[in-house]
Design an enzyme around this catalytic site. Structure first.
Site, PDB file in Angstrom:
ATOM      1  N   HIS A 152       0.831  -1.353   0.049  1.00 23.18           N
ATOM      2  CA  HIS A 152       0.084   0.116   0.121  1.00 23.18           C
ATOM      3  C   HIS A 152       0.950   1.271   0.068  1.00 23.18           C
ATOM      4  CE1 HIS A 152      -3.958  -1.690   0.235  1.00 23.18           C
ATOM      5  NE2 HIS A 152      -3.535  -2.580   1.300  1.00 23.18           N
ATOM      6  N   ASP A 158       0.214   6.998  -3.407  1.00 17.10           N
ATOM      7  CA  ASP A 158      -0.978   6.546  -4.386  1.00 17.10           C
ATOM      8  C   ASP A 158      -1.302   7.527  -5.387  1.00 17.10           C
ATOM      9  OD1 ASP A 158      -1.618   4.261  -3.152  1.00 17.10           O
ATOM     10  OD2 ASP A 158      -3.431   5.054  -1.953  1.00 17.10           O
TER      11      ASP A 158
END
Length: 376
Positions: free
Chosen positions: A127, A157
């Site tokens: 992540h 991200d």
């Protein structure tokens, strides 16, 4: 859609985080984006998905042997395909870059992953926090002697992921205009975050950056580039790097004989003076004091507060769609403005969208009967 990407067709294999956000931006700027969702993805009453705005959704069971041909039919008339699957998954489903580029040699096949398509970590899960960690960025964020602080998931991200995915897509589309050929874009969040550290690498090469958190010019180490608590427990942000702005801060706060701004040995003393001064008024009182001054001092707002700040209001930086406040399309264009569209639930547009992309009604009915596609 009237944006600068009007006429560009994008097929999005639905995923999470950076790829959907990149596709939201493409849709904001006028591209026709068709999201291919899983049949089980959010049927019913989903939460409002801001990053899903501006495109139609079809539900396709990609594990069905007939599903690959549906996607390839879409690819026939697409300019871009975006996928955020783990390496090798698209190939196993029959919609990898080789199959798609064979059908449409002009296609830009854009792949968004955390670790990239190659390298020892490519098949591993991860992540935002993991990609930021291995790049060195996460280790540089936080106070000295305390643990690293993840900057929510903005860094890997969306900064290292979505922005570099978009750069790759737009660059490949421009190059296609010359060569007439598409290509594969391998956008990896770990690459993007590493690129975002370019200035930091330059500081390191010049001996101007320490690996110890919270000791450098731009990481809160400098007292004139930090946040300070106010009388009401809220905070202001000070970014007075240049001497002319620092002089305004000194005069406005009434600091008496402050230490030299660039003498690091006096930074602890200077920080104490600043902290004491800012504790004498509330955040909003300081905001009012500094608003007309060139001092690089701003109130630290919560997300829920930011949309009512006069500057964001004046620029309409936050808009409402379906009564939901959300960021306006960015950047701005003088002739072809972007538009924030509505999100669609997974599979809500299956029949209509497939017919708009070249399937006839009988074909859609047959695909529904075989459970290859689903209309929500």
């Amino acid at each position: 859609m009237s944006g600068p990407l009007s006429g560009i067709r994008v097929v999005e294999l639905a995923g999470l985080g950076p790829a959907p956000y990149a596709c939201m931006l493409l849709a904001d700027l006028g591209a026709e984006v068709l999201r291919v969702d899983r049949p089980s993805a959010g049927f019913g009453v989903p939460a409002y998905d801001v990053t899903g705005r501006g495109r139609r959704s079809i539900a396709v069971d990609l594990k069905n042997p007939e599903a690959a041909e549906v996607v390839l039919r879409l690819v026939d008339s697409a300019d871009v395909l975006v996928e955020g699957l783990r390496p090798g998954v698209a190939e196993r489903l029959g919609v990898g870059p080789d199959a798609c580029l064979e059908r449409n040699p002009r296609l830009v096949y854009a792949r968004m992953t955390g670790w990239g398509q190659t390298g020892p970590l490519a098949p591993r899960v991860g992540h935002d926090i993991n990609y930021a960690a291995i790049s060195g960025a996460l280790g540089a964020i936080g106070e000295p002697g305390r643990k690293p602080v993840p900057p929510i998931n903005l860094l890997a991200d969306f900064g290292g992921g979505s922005m570099f995915l978009l750069t790759g897509i737009l660059a490949a589309l421009l190059e296609r205009g010359t060569s007439g050929r598409g290509q594969v874009v391998d956008a990896a969040m770990v690459d993007g975050v590493t690129s975002l550290l370019s200035m930091t690498y330059g500081f390191m090469a010049a001996g101007f950056w320490s690996d110890e958190r919270g000791t450098n010019l731009l990481d809160g180490g400098a007292p004139f580039y930090d946040t300070y608590e106010c009388a009401d427990g809220e905070y202001v942000a000070v970014g007075a790097l240049e001497p002319q702005f620092w002089d305004v801060v000194v005069r406005t706060l009434g600091l008496v004989d402050p230490p030299d701004q660039n003498d690091r040995s006096t930074w602890p003393q200077l920080r104490e003076q600043l902290a004491a001064a800012f504790r004498t008024r509330t955040r909003d009182e300081w905001a009012e004091v500094f608003e007309p001054l060139d001092a690089c001092v701003s109130p630290v707002l919560r997300v829920s507060e930011a949309r009512t700040h006069p500057h964001l209001v004046a620029r309409a930086s936050v808009v409402e769609v379906d009564g939901v406040p959300q960021p306006a399309p960015a950047p701005r264009f003088s002739r072809t403005p972007g538009e924030a569209g509505r999100p669609s639930a997974a599979g809500a547009d299956t029949r209509e969208a497939l017919q708009a992309w070249g399937f006839d009604a009988a074909e859609v009915e047959k695909l529904e009967a075989a459970a290859v596609v689903t209309q929500a």
